[in-house]
Design an enzyme around this catalytic site. Structure first.
Site, short mmCIF file in Angstrom:
data_model
loop_
_atom_site.label_atom_id
_atom_site.label_comp_id
_atom_site.label_asym_id
_atom_site.label_seq_id
_atom_site.Cartn_x
_atom_site.Cartn_y
_atom_site.Cartn_z
N PHE A 1 -3.83 -2.86 -5.62
CA PHE A 1 -4.00 -2.25 -7.04
C PHE A 1 -5.62 -2.49 -7.43
CE2 PHE A 1 -3.52 -7.04 -7.27
CZ PHE A 1 -4.43 -7.25 -8.13
N GLU B 1 1.76 0.48 -6.88
CA GLU B 1 2.87 1.04 -7.91
C GLU B 1 2.10 0.45 -9.36
OE1 GLU B 1 5.03 -2.63 -6.28
OE2 GLU B 1 3.54 -1.02 -5.79
N ARG B 2 1.14 -0.34 -9.41
CA ARG B 2 0.59 -0.71 -10.52
C ARG B 2 -0.46 0.33 -11.18
NH1 ARG B 2 -0.95 -6.92 -9.20
NH2 ARG B 2 1.29 -7.66 -9.04
N SER C 1 -2.65 -8.97 0.37
CA SER C 1 -2.47 -10.41 0.72
C SER C 1 -2.09 -10.43 2.13
CB SER C 1 -1.29 -10.91 -0.24
OG SER C 1 0.06 -10.63 0.39
N CYS D 1 -11.39 -8.64 -3.14
CA CYS D 1 -11.12 -9.70 -1.87
C CYS D 1 -12.55 -10.04 -1.48
CB CYS D 1 -10.61 -8.71 -0.86
SG CYS D 1 -11.34 -7.37 -0.13
#
Length: 500
Positions: free
Chosen positions: A148, A175-176, A225, A280
């Protein structure tokens, strides 16, 4: 209610019975619904990819490069619209969204050189009348599962290079915030890519598992993640897929006593709080060596207090909300754990309320001092606007903090001493190292990737590593007969056999 559909074969199509909510995080309200796909949708997209792939892989690299040049221009011309799509669904400022798009465009620019990037090697006369040469050939259908936080940059790391190498591509965006990823594919087709070469299937874990289990998908690229990266790596391997899976991070910046404190402070603030810390490559730990901590804090504290938090459409905003209510709650809980475990919360950005945006997922910048290695805020990736200062008595102790951390995405050192900088660059067991640069994201013709638990699989993103990831190497050894028949040989070919 706006309904976000899949994008398959050049059309927006439905498929799947489930729906997900896409929020505007600045107001905390649902802005759209997204259709969540299933196995049938994935298989339909792959069947189309297989048909398109037959012709696409025969297109010359020069023709593919021409499409990439067109695509780069279209991305630049539509930057404002793309950035708006990102900001509405993610929450980051327009300028931040444009910056991430530009980093993606740089990878497209790299892909414009695909005729040169796909060149093989040739050795003449490896034996008497025998030549050997290598070819880089496409894998087939590749897939990308993207996060996202960078809904345009990371897809642009993947499908332009994959398709430039002659592959088809299936994209599963977050999907966000899926709208901007779909726009990227629409523009790619406007640039000249055939419809169905890149298909977009929205979804959650159900779609991910369909991708991993499908026998026609040869390779999977992932950013997210470490927990999910490890899952994707292991499951993909069980289905004989090639994998590049980039995971979590806990990036450290080491500030030496001889560093330019003003420079280090400015760099630290941008690296820690830009995009609300949802990067990140964000710096989440500042390691203050010797007596530098107090000087650093006195320099950054007033600057942090001047950071403007607001919605993306406020041009004065330096930082927007976090992406979701779940992220908002998780970050607040981690901040609370820091205070309970004994860290000093010097700046507390919780509880911020903006007029007209009272339900938005806003968290102001937070600054902790005297953070220890055993604290939750040190060990977990917060992925929010929280900076922890760890005090270190000397350089060796600071270096060991970097080396002992389970993640190895990025790190940096601020110093005027070349010997220290060189030692740090050599000794840090981290994939990307910055010297007086806070966020050492490489340019597109190098490669992006971490070490340790920040990556699973043997290939980094973009650069030549991506070319290697998206191709198979074939080596051809050829000899043209000269009229003499020698009969069958049953021993292992050796140089002497070649010379025969």
């Amino acid at each position: 209610m706006n309904l976000i559909k899949h994008y398959i074969n050049g059309k927006k199509v439905e498929g799947g019975d489930r729906r997900g909510n896409v929020f505007n995080p600045a107001i905390g309200e649902v802005a759209s619904e997204v259709i969540l796909g299933n196995k049938e949708v994935v298989e339909n997209a792959i069947s189309i990819s297989k048909r398109v792939l037959t012709e696409w892989r025969e297109i010359t690299p020069a023709k593919r490069a021409n499409i990439m040049f067109n695509y780069k221009k279209l991305l630049e011309d539509n930057a404002n619209e793309i950035a708006e799509l990102v900001s509405v669904e993610h929450g980051k400022t327009i300028e931040d969204a444009k910056g991430s798009l530009q980093r993606g465009i740089e990878v497209v620019e790299f892909a414009c050189g695909i005729p040169n990037l796909l060149k093989g090697e040739f050795s003449n006369q490896v034996g008497s009348g025998i030549d050997t040469f290598s070819l880089k050939q496409p894998l087939g259908i590749c897939a990308g599962i993207t996060p996202f936080n960078f809904p345009v940059m990371i897809p642009l790391w993947m499908f332009p290079l994959a398709t430039a190498c002659g592959n088809a591509f299936l994209l599963k965006p977050s999907e966000r915030d899926p709208s901007s990823s779909i726009k990227l594919v629409e523009l790619y087709e406007q640039a000249g890519a055939p419809k169905g070469l890149v298909n977009v299937v929205n979804g959650d874990k159900e779609v991910v598992d369909c991708i991993l289990e499908n026998k026609d998908i040869a390779a999977v690229s992932f950013v997210g993640s470490s927990k999910v990266a490890s899952y994707i790596y292991q499951k993909s391997a069980s289905f004989n897929k090639r994998v590049q899976a980039l995971g979590s991070a806990k990036n450290h910046m080491v500030i030496m006593p001889d560093a330019d404190i003003d420079q280090a402070a400015d760099a630290l603030i941008g690296a820690a709080y830009g995009s609300a810390g949802e990067r990140c490559m964000a710096i989440s730990v500042a390691v203050a060596v010797g007596d530098v901590a107090d000087k650093l804090i006195s320099n950054i504290e007033p600057k942090i207090n001047n950071i403007k938090v607001g919605p993306y459409n406020d041009q004065k905003s330096d930082m927007g909300p976090v992406v979701s209510k779940e992220a908002f709650d998780r970050i607040n809980n981690l901040i609370s754990s820091g205070t309970k475990e004994g860290a000093d919360l010097i700046i507390d950005g919780r509880g911020i309320k903006l007029q007209g945006y009272e339900n938005g997922y806003f968290i102001g910048p937070c600054l902790f001092d005297k953070v220890k290695k055993n604290m939750k805020i040190y060990n977990e990736e917060i992925f929010g606007p929280v900076l922890s200062i760890v005090r270190s008595s000397n350089y060796e102790e600071a270096l060991n903090l970097v080396k002992d951390n389970v993640y190895g995405n990025g790190c940096s050192i601020f110093t005027r001493d070349g010997d220290t900088a060189r030692n740090f660059s050599n000794e840090a067991n981290i994939g990307m190292v910055g010297v007086n640069i806070p966020i050492p994201v490489p340019v597109a013709y190098f490669s992006f990737g971490g070490w340790k638990n920040s990556i699973f699989g043997g290939h980094n993103a973009y650069g030549m590593d991506a070319i290697r990831f998206y191709t198979n190497v074939k080596t051809v050894t050829s000899k043209w007969p000269q009229g003499v028949r020698q009969g069958a040989e049953f021993k292992m070919p050796t140089l002497g056999w070649y010379e025969a």
